[in-house]
Design a protein around this motif. Structure first.
Motif, mmCIF file in Angstrom:
data_model
loop_
_atom_site.group_PDB
_atom_site.id
_atom_site.type_symbol
_atom_site.label_atom_id
_atom_site.label_comp_id
_atom_site.label_asym_id
_atom_site.label_seq_id
_atom_site.Cartn_x
_atom_site.Cartn_y
_atom_site.Cartn_z
ATOM 1 N N GLU A 160 2.473 -34.067 1.270
ATOM 2 C CA GLU A 160 3.029 -35.427 1.234
ATOM 3 C C GLU A 160 2.312 -36.340 2.221
ATOM 4 O OE1 GLU A 160 7.398 -37.570 1.389
ATOM 5 O OE2 GLU A 160 7.113 -35.652 2.381
ATOM 6 N N SER A 161 2.023 -35.828 3.403
ATOM 7 C CA SER A 161 1.357 -36.635 4.421
ATOM 8 C C SER A 161 -0.040 -37.053 3.964
ATOM 9 C CB SER A 161 1.262 -35.832 5.729
ATOM 10 O OG SER A 161 0.563 -36.558 6.712
ATOM 11 N N VAL A 162 -0.788 -36.125 3.371
ATOM 12 C CA VAL A 162 -2.142 -36.455 2.918
ATOM 13 C C VAL A 162 -2.094 -37.455 1.765
ATOM 14 C CG1 VAL A 162 -4.268 -35.543 1.929
ATOM 15 C CG2 VAL A 162 -3.081 -34.269 3.713
ATOM 16 N N VAL A 167 -13.268 -34.365 -3.821
ATOM 17 C CA VAL A 167 -12.279 -33.326 -3.543
ATOM 18 C C VAL A 167 -11.999 -33.314 -2.053
ATOM 19 C CG1 VAL A 167 -11.757 -30.866 -3.670
ATOM 20 C CG2 VAL A 167 -13.123 -31.943 -5.470
ATOM 21 N N VAL A 168 -10.718 -33.322 -1.698
ATOM 22 C CA VAL A 168 -10.325 -33.145 -0.297
ATOM 23 C C VAL A 168 -10.074 -31.662 -0.089
ATOM 24 C CG1 VAL A 168 -8.623 -33.645 1.478
ATOM 25 C CG2 VAL A 168 -9.328 -35.446 -0.100
ATOM 26 N N PRO A 169 -10.914 -31.017 0.726
ATOM 27 C CA PRO A 169 -10.751 -29.573 0.930
ATOM 28 C C PRO A 169 -9.580 -29.272 1.854
ATOM 29 C CG PRO A 169 -12.559 -30.387 2.261
ATOM 30 C CD PRO A 169 -12.086 -31.554 1.441
ATOM 31 N N PRO A 170 -8.991 -28.077 1.741
ATOM 32 C CA PRO A 170 -7.859 -27.729 2.593
ATOM 33 C C PRO A 170 -8.210 -27.688 4.071
ATOM 34 C CG PRO A 170 -8.611 -25.830 1.317
ATOM 35 C CD PRO A 170 -9.318 -27.019 0.765
ATOM 36 N N ALA A 171 -9.487 -27.457 4.390
ATOM 37 C CA ALA A 171 -9.899 -27.414 5.791
ATOM 38 C C ALA A 171 -9.698 -28.752 6.487
ATOM 39 C CB ALA A 171 -11.372 -27.003 5.890
ATOM 40 N N CYS A 172 -9.614 -29.839 5.721
ATOM 41 C CA CYS A 172 -9.588 -31.181 6.297
ATOM 42 C C CYS A 172 -8.204 -31.833 6.270
ATOM 43 C CB CYS A 172 -10.589 -32.071 5.566
ATOM 44 S SG CYS A 172 -12.292 -31.470 5.617
ATOM 45 N N GLY A 183 -2.497 -23.154 0.403
ATOM 46 C CA GLY A 183 -2.317 -22.911 1.826
ATOM 47 C C GLY A 183 -1.688 -24.057 2.594
ATOM 48 N N ALA A 184 -1.252 -25.108 1.894
ATOM 49 C CA ALA A 184 -0.629 -26.261 2.550
ATOM 50 C C ALA A 184 0.869 -26.285 2.268
ATOM 51 C CB ALA A 184 -1.265 -27.557 2.065
ATOM 52 N N THR A 185 1.640 -26.790 3.229
ATOM 53 C CA THR A 185 3.076 -26.954 3.018
ATOM 54 C C THR A 185 3.331 -28.237 2.227
ATOM 55 O OG1 THR A 185 3.433 -28.250 5.032
ATOM 56 C CG2 THR A 185 3.493 -25.832 5.249
ATOM 57 N N LEU A 186 4.542 -28.342 1.669
ATOM 58 C CA LEU A 186 4.880 -29.564 0.936
ATOM 59 C C LEU A 186 4.820 -30.783 1.847
ATOM 60 C CD1 LEU A 186 7.857 -28.411 -1.346
ATOM 61 C CD2 LEU A 186 5.429 -28.620 -1.924
ATOM 62 N N GLY A 187 5.236 -30.609 3.094
ATOM 63 C CA GLY A 187 5.184 -31.728 4.037
ATOM 64 C C GLY A 187 3.761 -32.176 4.303
ATOM 65 N N GLU A 192 4.731 -26.410 -11.520
ATOM 66 C CA GLU A 192 5.844 -27.276 -11.920
ATOM 67 C C GLU A 192 6.520 -27.878 -10.702
ATOM 68 O OE1 GLU A 192 7.721 -25.755 -16.008
ATOM 69 O OE2 GLU A 192 7.876 -24.271 -14.396
ATOM 70 N N CYS A 193 6.659 -27.074 -9.651
ATOM 71 C CA CYS A 193 7.257 -27.585 -8.406
ATOM 72 C C CYS A 193 6.433 -28.740 -7.856
ATOM 73 C CB CYS A 193 7.351 -26.451 -7.381
ATOM 74 S SG CYS A 193 7.930 -26.971 -5.748
ATOM 75 N N LEU A 194 5.136 -28.584 -7.846
ATOM 76 C CA LEU A 194 4.267 -29.651 -7.335
ATOM 77 C C LEU A 194 4.397 -30.922 -8.168
ATOM 78 C CD1 LEU A 194 1.024 -27.616 -6.565
ATOM 79 C CD2 LEU A 194 2.471 -28.769 -4.879
ATOM 80 N N ARG A 195 4.367 -30.765 -9.478
ATOM 81 C CA ARG A 195 4.452 -31.939 -10.358
ATOM 82 C C ARG A 195 5.782 -32.656 -10.185
ATOM 83 N NH1 ARG A 195 4.319 -29.816 -15.551
ATOM 84 N NH2 ARG A 195 6.498 -30.306 -15.847
ATOM 85 N N ASN A 196 6.858 -31.872 -10.102
ATOM 86 C CA ASN A 196 8.181 -32.470 -9.963
ATOM 87 C C ASN A 196 8.399 -33.068 -8.579
ATOM 88 O OD1 ASN A 196 8.807 -31.684 -12.575
ATOM 89 N ND2 ASN A 196 9.709 -29.746 -11.946
ATOM 90 N N SER A 197 7.790 -32.469 -7.564
ATOM 91 C CA SER A 197 7.990 -32.940 -6.186
ATOM 92 C C SER A 197 7.264 -34.246 -5.905
ATOM 93 C CB SER A 197 7.518 -31.872 -5.190
ATOM 94 O OG SER A 197 8.299 -30.701 -5.290
ATOM 95 N N PHE A 198 6.069 -34.393 -6.483
ATOM 96 C CA PHE A 198 5.236 -35.540 -6.114
ATOM 97 C C PHE A 198 4.970 -36.505 -7.261
ATOM 98 C CE2 PHE A 198 4.099 -32.024 -3.238
ATOM 99 C CZ PHE A 198 4.449 -32.614 -2.031
#
Length: 347
Positions: A153-155, A118-123, A146-150, A189-195
């Protein structure tokens, strides 16, 4: 895995620093029917500065009175203790999902041969750490609360570039507990459709609220592939991470409901009638019967026929074939109409 939805029991710090409690929680998760146990491994000197401030939202309610660094040191298990816990997970047949919170913890986690990391949000902005996780080649659960879509995408791009295994986006509002209004299930649904990646829910609704069992079920028809739910040894003792954590029997109830929900949803396409539907159809569909007694040799008129629920008789759709025909024999009122009862059925 016993169903389509992969159920992860998240221990986090609910062991309160006791390896015996950690082992009990693992066994409870297995008894509840979970597919995996998720553990957090932390090497405090590499994870947090000593003067990191405590307060609401940083530790569980009632634990804000002592410095958070010292408190977490007291309730963190050692690497040797985690080896014991991991061995129990293997013994009871649970997959091992590990969230390492720092470099040394990742190095150790790899020695346990985890089924996923698991990649935690802190990292999220710690590029070297993300690259190191990706290079392990294991499946990844990417926590995106707590993360933006950008940023997400970067991670994802970094993980893919370093050879990471399959990536699942694990979404859950990170307040403990999460208010109902903040749960935002449709964002899945937004996450699934976006990525174009599998998504799962990491639910943190107040475990004393009935909705704690409902929220994950509502997420299933939104296309999730996994559910992560906190588990504790005894929520009434209000240990660390108690707010959204289910007791073992409650987790078992959730798993049962998840499996029922999977069955209830079925498949998203038309299919032939199953046995129960055919039985229902046979029970309720009306059949063509005689509306009154019909004498042998009588020309059958429309008013001599009626559609009623009956165990005998052809479909009312064939009524026109009977009108104008001749009764071969006497037909009693309510007798089911059949083609061998008439002569000269209409073409």
């Amino acid at each position: 895995m016993t169903g389509t939805i992969y159920v992860i029991a998240e221990m986090a710090y609910s062991h309160d620093g006791s390896v015996d409690l950690a082992e009990r929680i693992v066994r409870d998760a297995a008894s509840a029917g979970a597919d995996a146990i998720s553990i957090h491994i932390t090497h405090m000197p590499d994870y947090m500065v000593r003067d990191y401030g405590t307060g609401a939202g940083r530790v569980s309610a009632g634990k804000e009175t002592s410095p958070i660094y010292d408190y977490l040191c007291d309730i963190s298990l050692s690497f040797d203790q985690w080896e014991r816990v991991a061995a129990v997970a293997r013994e009871v047949g649970l997959d091992l999902v590990i969230m390492p919170n720092d470099g040394p913890s990742l190095d150790f986690a790899v020695t346990l041969s985890p089924d996923a990391l698991v990649v935690p949000p802190a990292c999220f902005e710690e590029h070297d750490f993300i690259d190191a996780v990706g290079r392990q080649g294991t499946p990844i659960y990417l926590r995106v609360g707590g993360a933006t879509l950008g940023e997400i995408e970067s991670v994802i791009e970094r993980l893919r570039a370093t050879g990471a295994g399959a990536i699942t986006l694990l979404y859950g509002h990170q307040n403990y507990p999460t208010s109902i209004a903040d749960t935002s299930l449709r964002f899945l649904e937004c996450l699934r459709n976006s990525f174009g990646l599998p998504v799962g829910i990491a639910d943190h609704v107040d475990a004393d609220d009935d909705f704690a069992l409902m929220a994950p079920l509502l997420a299933i028809p939104l296309g999730i592939t996994c559910i992560e739910k906190h588990i504790t040894h005894d929520r009434a003792k209000r240990g660390e991470d108690f707010e959204s954590a289910l007791n073992g029997d409650e987790l078992a109830r959730l798993v049962t409901l998840v499996r029922k929900a999977e069955m209830a949803l079925g498949v998203p396409h038309a299919a032939g009638l199953d046995a129960s539907s055919r039985k229902y159809r046979g029970n309720v569909r009306k059949r063509l019967v005689a509306a009154r007694a019909i004498a042998a040799g009588e020309t059958i008129t429309a008013d001599a026929l009626i559609a009623k629920r009956s165990d005998a008789g052809v479909s009312p759709a064939h009524k026109a074939l009977f009108v104008g025909s001749t009764a071969r024999t006497g037909i009693a009122a309510d007798q089911g109409m059949a083609f061998d009862l008439i002569v000269g059925a209409a073409p």
